[in-house]
Every structure is written in structure tokens, then in C-alpha cells.
Design a protein around this motif. Structure first.
Motif, PDB file in Angstrom:
ATOM      1  N   LYS A   1       0.822  -1.212   0.000  1.00 40.91           N
ATOM      2  CA  LYS A   1       0.000   0.000   0.000  1.00 40.91           C
ATOM      3  C   LYS A   1       0.856   1.264   0.000  1.00 40.91           C
ATOM      4  CE  LYS A   1      -4.128  -1.976   2.108  1.00 40.91           C
ATOM      5  NZ  LYS A   1      -5.022  -1.967   3.270  1.00 40.91           N
ATOM      6  N   ILE A   2       1.949   1.241   0.764  1.00 38.14           N
ATOM      7  CA  ILE A   2       2.844   2.401   0.775  1.00 38.14           C
ATOM      8  C   ILE A   2       3.426   2.625  -0.606  1.00 38.14           C
ATOM      9  CG2 ILE A   2       5.053   3.281   1.641  1.00 38.14           C
ATOM     10  CD1 ILE A   2       4.353   1.929   4.340  1.00 38.14           C
ATOM     11  N   GLU A   3       3.942   1.563  -1.214  1.00 41.63           N
ATOM     12  CA  GLU A   3       4.572   1.687  -2.533  1.00 41.63           C
ATOM     13  C   GLU A   3       3.576   2.051  -3.621  1.00 41.63           C
ATOM     14  OE1 GLU A   3       7.211  -1.513  -3.544  1.00 41.63           O
ATOM     15  OE2 GLU A   3       8.474  -1.151  -1.789  1.00 41.63           O
ATOM     16  N   GLN A   4       2.300   1.778  -3.414  1.00 44.63           N
ATOM     17  CA  GLN A   4       1.264   2.165  -4.377  1.00 44.63           C
ATOM     18  C   GLN A   4       0.778   3.595  -4.146  1.00 44.63           C
ATOM     19  OE1 GLN A   4      -1.754  -0.813  -3.849  1.00 44.63           O
ATOM     20  NE2 GLN A   4      -0.549  -2.415  -4.833  1.00 44.63           N
ATOM     21  N   GLY A   5       1.247   4.223  -3.066  1.00 42.33           N
ATOM     22  CA  GLY A   5       0.864   5.595  -2.785  1.00 42.33           C
ATOM     23  C   GLY A   5      -0.509   5.741  -2.164  1.00 42.33           C
ATOM     24  N   LYS A   6      -1.007   4.684  -1.548  1.00 46.05           N
ATOM     25  CA  LYS A   6      -2.316   4.761  -0.894  1.00 46.05           C
ATOM     26  C   LYS A   6      -2.254   5.798   0.220  1.00 46.05           C
ATOM     27  CE  LYS A   6      -4.028   1.213  -3.151  1.00 46.05           C
ATOM     28  NZ  LYS A   6      -5.006   1.313  -4.172  1.00 46.05           N
ATOM     29  N   THR A   7      -3.356   6.488   0.451  1.00 46.48           N
ATOM     30  CA  THR A   7      -3.358   7.572   1.432  1.00 46.48           C
ATOM     31  C   THR A   7      -4.012   7.198   2.752  1.00 46.48           C
ATOM     32  OG1 THR A   7      -5.405   8.442   0.478  1.00 46.48           O
ATOM     33  CG2 THR A   7      -3.329   9.375  -0.325  1.00 46.48           C
ATOM     34  N   ASN A   8      -4.738   6.127   2.799  1.00 46.00           N
ATOM     35  CA  ASN A   8      -5.438   5.732   4.023  1.00 46.00           C
ATOM     36  C   ASN A   8      -4.610   4.688   4.775  1.00 46.00           C
ATOM     37  OD1 ASN A   8      -7.386   5.519   5.961  1.00 46.00           O
ATOM     38  ND2 ASN A   8      -8.695   4.153   4.788  1.00 46.00           N
ATOM     39  N   LEU A   9      -3.491   5.145   5.359  1.00 48.13           N
ATOM     40  CA  LEU A   9      -2.581   4.230   6.041  1.00 48.13           C
ATOM     41  C   LEU A   9      -2.393   4.641   7.493  1.00 48.13           C
ATOM     42  CD1 LEU A   9       0.149   4.035   3.286  1.00 48.13           C
ATOM     43  CD2 LEU A   9      -1.457   2.240   3.888  1.00 48.13           C
ATOM     44  N   ASN A  10      -2.080   3.678   8.323  1.00 53.28           N
ATOM     45  CA  ASN A  10      -1.784   3.918   9.722  1.00 53.28           C
ATOM     46  C   ASN A  10      -0.394   4.547   9.823  1.00 53.28           C
ATOM     47  OD1 ASN A  10      -0.484   3.210  12.305  1.00 53.28           O
ATOM     48  ND2 ASN A  10      -2.434   2.202  12.745  1.00 53.28           N
ATOM     49  N   MET A  11      -0.313   5.726  10.440  1.00 52.08           N
ATOM     50  CA  MET A  11       0.952   6.447  10.533  1.00 52.08           C
ATOM     51  C   MET A  11       2.008   5.642  11.289  1.00 52.08           C
ATOM     52  SD  MET A  11       1.308  10.361  11.561  1.00 52.08           S
ATOM     53  CE  MET A  11       2.823  11.235  11.631  1.00 52.08           C
ATOM     54  N   ASP A  12       1.602   4.887  12.292  1.00 50.94           N
ATOM     55  CA  ASP A  12       2.554   4.058  13.039  1.00 50.94           C
ATOM     56  C   ASP A  12       3.198   3.013  12.137  1.00 50.94           C
ATOM     57  OD1 ASP A  12       2.093   5.429  15.418  1.00 50.94           O
ATOM     58  OD2 ASP A  12       0.525   4.045  16.058  1.00 50.94           O
TER      59      ASP A  12
END
Length: 72
Positions: A35-46
Motif C-alpha cells: 500500500k505504501i509503494e502504491q501511494g495509498k493515502t489511508n494508512l496507519n501512521m505508526d
């Protein structure tokens, strides 16, 4: 998020790690790395910070006042 996505992907590849290997070393699920590498924006900051700490970086919350002060 696009800048973070590109940063993580480039650094992971430079380290010669697959997404799965990297996720294991960072202590997160494979889906988090994807998800990070796909640039998703709804991620847990931790979770994002667990990944970024692998490269000596971390995200922090910034107030709108701090942004205005930085622009001045």
C-alpha cells in the motif's frame, strides 16, 4: 504520499529486498509495504513510520500554524 512511495520502493530495491523480505524486516504486513509503494493515502501512521525507520526517517504530525510559520 507519492514521494514516500517512490522513496520506499527505491530504497527497498537498493537494499536488494523483495516486498515480502522488507515487510518481515520492518515488522509490518506485506500489505502495508504494498500500500505504501502504491501511494495509498489511508494508512496507519505508526505502520508507515515502522517502514520509514528502516531508512532512518519518520513522519510527524504538523499543525497548520507550523506550516504557515515554515513558509514565512
Amino acid at each position: 504520499m507519492r514521494a514516500i512511495a517512490e522513496f520506499v520502493k527505491e530504497r527497498r530495491k537498493e537494499a536488494g529486498l523483495t516486498q515480502e523480505e522488507f515487510a518481515e524486516r520492518a515488522g509490518v504486513a506485506l500489505t502495508v509495504v504494498r500500500k505504501i509503494e502504491q501511494g495509498k493515502t489511508n494508512l496507519n501512521m505508526d505502520k508507515v513510520n515502522l517502514v520509514l525507520r528502516m531508512f532512518g526517517h519518520e513522519l510527524a504530525a504538523v499543525s497548520s500554524k507550523e506550516l504557515k510559520d515554515a513558509e514565512s
